[in-house]
Design an enzyme around this catalytic site. Structure first.
Site, PDB file in Angstrom:
ATOM      1  N   GLU A  80     -11.749 170.681  47.024  1.00  0.00           N
ATOM      2  CA  GLU A  80     -13.167 170.654  46.645  1.00  0.00           C
ATOM      3  C   GLU A  80     -13.482 171.650  45.534  1.00  0.00           C
ATOM      4  OE1 GLU A  80     -15.816 170.785  49.969  1.00  0.00           O
ATOM      5  OE2 GLU A  80     -14.829 169.110  50.966  1.00  0.00           O
ATOM      6  N   LYS A  84     -22.705 162.538  56.806  1.00  0.00           N
ATOM      7  CA  LYS A  84     -21.712 161.986  55.884  1.00  0.00           C
ATOM      8  C   LYS A  84     -21.732 160.474  56.022  1.00  0.00           C
ATOM      9  CE  LYS A  84     -18.252 165.745  56.055  1.00  0.00           C
ATOM     10  NZ  LYS A  84     -17.076 166.242  56.845  1.00  0.00           N
TER      11      LYS A  84
HETATM   12  P1  PGA Z   1     -13.533 166.537  54.919  1.00  0.00           P
HETATM   13  O1  PGA Z   1     -14.142 167.989  54.771  1.00  0.00           O
HETATM   14  O2  PGA Z   1     -14.189 165.646  53.961  1.00  0.00           O
HETATM   15  O3  PGA Z   1     -12.053 166.731  54.660  1.00  0.00           O
HETATM   16  O4  PGA Z   1     -13.789 166.134  56.353  1.00  0.00           O
HETATM   17  C1  PGA Z   1     -15.509 168.234  54.581  1.00  0.00           C
HETATM   18  C2  PGA Z   1     -16.091 169.017  55.724  1.00  0.00           C
HETATM   19  O5  PGA Z   1     -15.406 169.319  56.715  1.00  0.00           O
HETATM   20  O6  PGA Z   1     -17.274 169.345  55.706  1.00  0.00           O
HETATM   21 ZN    ZN Z   2     -17.089 170.255  57.946  1.00  0.00          ZN
END
Ligand code: PGA
Ligand code: ZN
Length: 441
Positions: free
Chosen positions: A207, A339
């Site tokens: 990220e 998400k």
């Molecule tokens: P991930 O990480 O997209 O690998 O799940 C993002 C998060 O944990 O917030």
């Molecule tokens: Zn997370």
């Protein structure tokens, strides 16, 4: 025929920012407008998320999505052609029925979400309005408070550290643009200190966070706190810290494993460790402090909410309504990460966000560690008035695509733009009890 009716759908196999295959989808409307989406994918994925369909064959180490693409082109597309793209909930309901499983794993949540997003984007384009405005209840744009990744560990950084993210939260900023400038400065200050201590700030994780040269988890908290000061900002007042433990990754079924420090702690000992960090560093938000099914441990995690601190469920809730409802009933947290690909459709993600807002939970719209060049997530955060957004660091184009869209919305709205600021963190349930570890809940 109304111009916003779906006239054509086309899907293809694309790549996410980690270089893994993912589903791309384009929707064309009768009036000529189009919508396009390439969906994200996580690395520290929880077991309660909607199910990505992967080919598990010889191509791309098994990560190919050709079956999901075929399902989209051959099964979902014919059912959606002719529907009104503005009726996104109707389109999502048809896709859910076609899949027939709760996790959408038969046709693939990756294919379902790609079409759900592409239809939503096409609908807005067909109406000639910005996406955030179509999602909004007609109010002025509410720009979210950003959580910006500064140091990465866990599954995003080769497990250099046990905890996954240390983030900057510009709690004192007066606008979205200022919050991004302050987060940028906090990262720059941290990078300078890391380099001076023999690390290498050019090494970044999935990220965009700094990824090398720190010996312990607590060293990461100290680095970012000092980095904020080095940048001429006041830690805690202008820029505070957030932590995403992503604790699924360190839980072995019994204890929480701090491998980088050679320690293993039971859940109560681990919570006390975290409480100690919160005393020593200006931490305003903690995410996934315990594993996704450690509900008993989560009830004790209430101690971390003392002083108005935000306690966020990511893998814990997995953007699933039933899990969020259980969490609200059990008083285990006060904020939820939203998400879209954990949910599987835009409608499901919005339902979770609305339920959380109704319960007084703070809401944070979030990207994934494997994200794409798309910017629709930024519009979701503004249109849904989520209050907060988390999309990674200030580097890497899949991250800046979202920041740039938010900067654009704020700049074009001018004085009409509202900025959620630190109020977004304090959207808590009134009278939420605070507990100590030795008290039974
Ligand atoms: P991930 O990480 O997209 O690998 O799940 C993002 C998060 O944990 O917030
Ligand atoms: Zn997370």
């Amino acid at each position: 025929m109304r111009g916003t009716r779906v006239a054509g759908v086309f899907a293809w196999e694309a790549f996410d920012s980690r270089g893994r295959p993912t589903v791309g989808c384009r929707v064309r409307l009768a009036g000529g407008a189009q919508g396009r989406a390439i969906v994200p994918s996580g690395a520290s994925t929880g077991s309660h998320e909607a199910v990505e369909l992967r080919d598990r064959d010889d191509r791309f180490g098994g990560f190919g999505v050709s079956n999901a693409v075929r399902n989209l082109n051959d099964v979902l597309a014919p059912a959606v052609v002719g529907m009104d793209a503005v009726d996104r909930a109707g389109v999502d309901a048809v896709m859910e029925e076609l899949d027939g499983t709760a996790g959408l794993g038969r046709l693939g949540a990756n294919s379902v979400l790609a079409l759900s997003v592409a239809v939503t984007v096409a609908g807005a384009n067909g109406l000639g309005r910005p996406l955030w405005q179509v999602l909004d209840s007609g109010e002025e744009p509410l720009l979210p408070l950003p959580m910006v990744n500064v140091v990465s560990g866990g599954a995003h950084a080769g497990r250099a550290l046990d905890i996954q993210d240390v983030l900057a939260v510009p709690v004192g900023a007066g606008s979205f643009a200022q919050s991004m400038e302050w987060a940028w400065r906090a990262r720059a200050g941290s990078a300078e200190l890391l380099d001076a201590a023999g690390g290498n700030s050019a090494l970044v994780a999935d990220e965009g966070g700094l990824a090398g040269g720190l010996a312990t988890n607590e060293a990461a908290l100290a680095l970012v706190t000092e980095g904020i000061s080095r940048a001429g900002l006041v830690p805690g007042e202008q820029v505070a810290l957030a932590i995403d433990v992503a604790a699924n990754q360190i839980f072995d079924g019994t204890t929480y494993q701090l491998r980088s420090e050679g320690r293993a702690l039971p859940s109560d000992g681990w919570l006390l460790e975290l409480a100690g960090w919160c005393e020593r560093y200006p931490v305003v938000s903690l995410e996934d402090v315990l594993a996704e099914d450690d509900w008993a441990g989560w009830r004790d995690a209430g101690i971390l909410m003392d002083g108005g601190r935000q306690l966020v469920g990511d893998d814990l809730f997995a953007t699933q309504l039933d899990r969020l409802r259980r969490g609200i009933a059990d008083d285990v947290a006060n904020a939820v990460l939203v998400k879209p690909n954990q949910a599987g459709t835009i409608t499901r993600a919005e339902d979770v966000l609305r339920a959380a807002q109704g319960a007084g939970y703070a809401t944070i719209v979030s990207a994934r560690s494997g994200d794409t060049e798309d910017s629709w997530l930024a519009d979701l955060a503004v249109g849904w008035r989520a209050g907060q957004i988390k999309v990674g660091s200030t580097t890497r184009s899949e991250r800046t695509a979202k920041w740039n869209r938010l900067l654009e919305i704020e700049a074009t709205a001018g004085s009409r733009a509202q900025f959620a600021g630190s109020d977004a963190l304090t959207n808590r349930r009134p009278g939420l009890p605070t507990r100590r570890l030795d008290q039974t809940p």
